[in-house]
Design an enzyme around this catalytic site. Structure first.
Site, mmCIF file in Angstrom:
data_model
loop_
_atom_site.group_PDB
_atom_site.id
_atom_site.type_symbol
_atom_site.label_atom_id
_atom_site.label_comp_id
_atom_site.label_asym_id
_atom_site.label_seq_id
_atom_site.Cartn_x
_atom_site.Cartn_y
_atom_site.Cartn_z
ATOM 1 N N GLN A 1 0.895 -1.153 0.059
ATOM 2 C CA GLN A 1 0.158 -0.186 -0.017
ATOM 3 C C GLN A 1 0.805 1.211 0.018
ATOM 4 O O GLN A 1 0.824 2.065 -0.883
ATOM 5 C CB GLN A 1 -0.944 0.054 1.310
ATOM 6 C CG GLN A 1 -1.859 -1.077 1.390
ATOM 7 C CD GLN A 1 -2.789 -0.917 2.503
ATOM 8 O OE1 GLN A 1 -3.922 0.056 2.158
ATOM 9 N NE2 GLN A 1 -2.608 -1.229 3.785
ATOM 10 N N VAL A 2 1.727 1.424 1.120
ATOM 11 C CA VAL A 2 2.538 2.698 1.250
ATOM 12 C C VAL A 2 3.548 2.776 0.027
ATOM 13 O O VAL A 2 3.741 3.580 -0.714
ATOM 14 C CB VAL A 2 3.258 2.784 2.394
ATOM 15 C CG1 VAL A 2 4.328 3.828 2.555
ATOM 16 C CG2 VAL A 2 2.117 2.823 3.434
ATOM 17 N N ASP B 1 14.035 -11.808 -2.225
ATOM 18 C CA ASP B 1 13.379 -12.220 -0.844
ATOM 19 C C ASP B 1 13.883 -11.372 0.159
ATOM 20 O O ASP B 1 15.131 -11.497 0.832
ATOM 21 C CB ASP B 1 13.404 -13.571 -0.401
ATOM 22 C CG ASP B 1 12.861 -13.996 0.836
ATOM 23 O OD1 ASP B 1 12.226 -13.103 1.530
ATOM 24 O OD2 ASP B 1 12.883 -15.255 1.367
ATOM 25 N N ALA C 1 7.467 -5.067 4.922
ATOM 26 C CA ALA C 1 7.229 -5.398 6.279
ATOM 27 C C ALA C 1 6.048 -6.800 6.205
ATOM 28 O O ALA C 1 5.530 -7.119 5.091
ATOM 29 C CB ALA C 1 6.365 -4.344 7.052
ATOM 30 N N THR D 1 4.437 1.514 13.712
ATOM 31 C CA THR D 1 3.014 1.325 13.941
ATOM 32 C C THR D 1 2.622 1.555 15.373
ATOM 33 O O THR D 1 3.339 1.602 16.250
ATOM 34 C CB THR D 1 2.654 -0.481 13.745
ATOM 35 O OG1 THR D 1 1.599 -0.718 14.252
ATOM 36 C CG2 THR D 1 3.907 -1.204 14.377
ATOM 37 N N TYR E 1 3.448 -9.329 16.177
ATOM 38 C CA TYR E 1 3.794 -8.092 15.017
ATOM 39 C C TYR E 1 4.296 -6.889 15.895
ATOM 40 O O TYR E 1 5.280 -6.242 15.210
ATOM 41 C CB TYR E 1 2.336 -7.843 14.515
ATOM 42 C CG TYR E 1 2.381 -6.550 13.636
ATOM 43 C CD1 TYR E 1 3.181 -6.563 12.472
ATOM 44 C CD2 TYR E 1 1.806 -5.505 13.934
ATOM 45 C CE1 TYR E 1 2.913 -5.408 11.558
ATOM 46 C CE2 TYR E 1 1.819 -4.386 13.147
ATOM 47 C CZ TYR E 1 2.418 -4.354 11.995
ATOM 48 O OH TYR E 1 2.365 -3.331 11.045
ATOM 49 N N TRP F 1 -3.754 2.281 11.075
ATOM 50 C CA TRP F 1 -4.951 1.717 10.262
ATOM 51 C C TRP F 1 -4.971 2.404 8.963
ATOM 52 O O TRP F 1 -5.579 3.103 8.358
ATOM 53 C CB TRP F 1 -6.157 2.558 10.934
ATOM 54 C CG TRP F 1 -6.487 1.948 12.326
ATOM 55 C CD1 TRP F 1 -5.533 1.631 13.151
ATOM 56 C CD2 TRP F 1 -7.649 2.503 13.201
ATOM 57 N NE1 TRP F 1 -6.366 1.471 14.442
ATOM 58 C CE2 TRP F 1 -7.513 2.030 14.287
ATOM 59 C CE3 TRP F 1 -8.789 3.127 12.857
ATOM 60 C CZ2 TRP F 1 -8.465 1.850 15.340
ATOM 61 C CZ3 TRP F 1 -9.905 3.137 13.497
ATOM 62 C CH2 TRP F 1 -9.887 2.402 14.747
#
Ligand SMILES: NC(=O)c1ccc[n+]([C@@H]2O[C@H](COP(=O)([O-])OP(=O)(O)OC[C@H]3O[C@@H](n4cnc5c(N)ncnc54)[C@H](OP(=O)(O)O)[C@@H]3O)[C@@H](O)[C@H]2O)c1
Length: 297
Positions: free
Chosen positions: A10-11, A34, A58, A99, A123, A148
């Site tokens: 996403q980012v 990898d 991540a 996070t 996590y 989020w």
């Protein structure tokens, strides 16, 4: 060269566009190697020799991390440690993402960057270990802690709610976890501002910064805003926002515990970069519009 890891995420995907005006950008996907394998990482760093690394890769499957702690540790702790060591040795900049899950979720006030951490999940623990490794490396680095994250592409809460609202006529959503939805595009835009300042020599800009929208909500009210916003844009759904019912976290058991209070204070990043971040509702409107236009074309 600016190297963006996780550029299918996403980012990472959003960064490819927003960083483009700052110079050549190379995005790394799984096809390049990898990143949980230290030899692959070393080879990629020597191949591209970036002046800046933006680590958007991540292990983000929060529940799966509970049963795969080694895989989560490799991506969330070892990878940032290796990137930080390379950047330190080669005079490169590092931008890394973290996070709200590094905090224990107690209380009802926004967390400041210097608050005590206390991750509840594998996590969160692995992400905190990654932050600590970057901070301990003595590298020129910024860590953005966000929360989020969602957007018009990828796997995220907004897209899940839009799918469920087409398939069902009612939904129950957790209403006792508080936080701030943050679109990936906003994280990428703010990263570009920070990186430009860094490349111009802003030495004081380093360490941990919270990076979210302004305001706060619950998953339940976020869900209502998504469904209500999509209806306003004329998207055909099987339910309206008043069919979303609140439930406590206890009624939605998951392998990984979630923090109840994920509010993050954004004062530090706003002051450092001279920004006024958007309210989460305004950012949602913009993101929904992107999604609607994408669907219609
Ligand atoms: N998502 C959230 O709600 C949230 C909240 C707070 C903080 N954050 C943090 O924000 C950052 C960006 O998150 P995001 O939502 O953009 O994550 P994302 O969409 O899950 O993207 C992560 C990327 O990392 C890649 N990746 C994972 N393991 C890899 C491996 N072994 N080798 C190569 N690539 C690998 C993934 O590739 P594949 O797609 O092929 O798996 C994916 O492209 C992360 O640091 C995350 O911890 C996220």
């Amino acid at each position: 060269m600016i190297l963006v890891t996780g550029s299918d995420g996403q980012v990472g995907y959003a960064l490819l566009k927003t960083l483009a005006p700052l110079g050549p950008v190379k995005g790394l996907t799984r096809e390049d190697g990898d990143l949980s394998n230290a030899e692959d990482v070393a080879g990629l760093l020597e191949k591209f020799r970036p002046r800046c690394i933006v680590n958007a890769a991540a292990y983000t499957s929060v529940d799966q991390a509970e049963s795969n702690p080694d895989a989560a540790h490799a991506m969330n702790a070892k990878l940032p440690a290796q990137l930080a060591a390379w950047a330190r040795a080669n005079g490169a900049l590092l931008i890394h993402y973290s996070t709200d899950y590094v905090y224990d979720g107690s209380g009802d006030q926004p967390w400041a960057e210097n608050a005590l951490t206390g991750p509840l999940s594998v996590y969160g623990k692995t992400k905190l270990a990654g932050d600590q490794a970057v901070l301990d490396a003595g590298v020129d680095a910024i860590i953005f802690r966000t929360s989020w994250v969602y957007g018009a592409r990828g796997h995220n809460f907004m897209l899940t709610m839009l799918r469920l609202a087409r398939e069902r006529d009612q939904l129950s959503v957790v209403s006792d976890q508080w936080g701030t939805p943050t679109p990936a595009w906003l994280i990428a835009e703010v990263t570009a501002v920070a990186l430009r300042d860094k490349l111009r020599g802003a030495k004081a800009l380093d360490g941990v910064y919270h990076l979210t929208c302004r305001g706060e909500t619950t998953w339940c009210d976020f869900s209502k805003a998504i469904i209500g916003g999509a209806c306003d844009f004329g998207v055909p759904l099987s339910m309206s926002s008043d069919k979303v019912s609140p439930i406590p976290t206890a009624d939605y058991p998951a392998p990984a515990p979630r923090p109840l209070n994920s509010r993050l204070s954004v004062r530090r990043v706003e002051q450092a970069l001279g920004l006024e971040l958007p309210d989460w509702r305004d950012a949602l409107q913009l993101t929904l519009r992107d999604w609607v236009e994408f669907r219609n074309n």
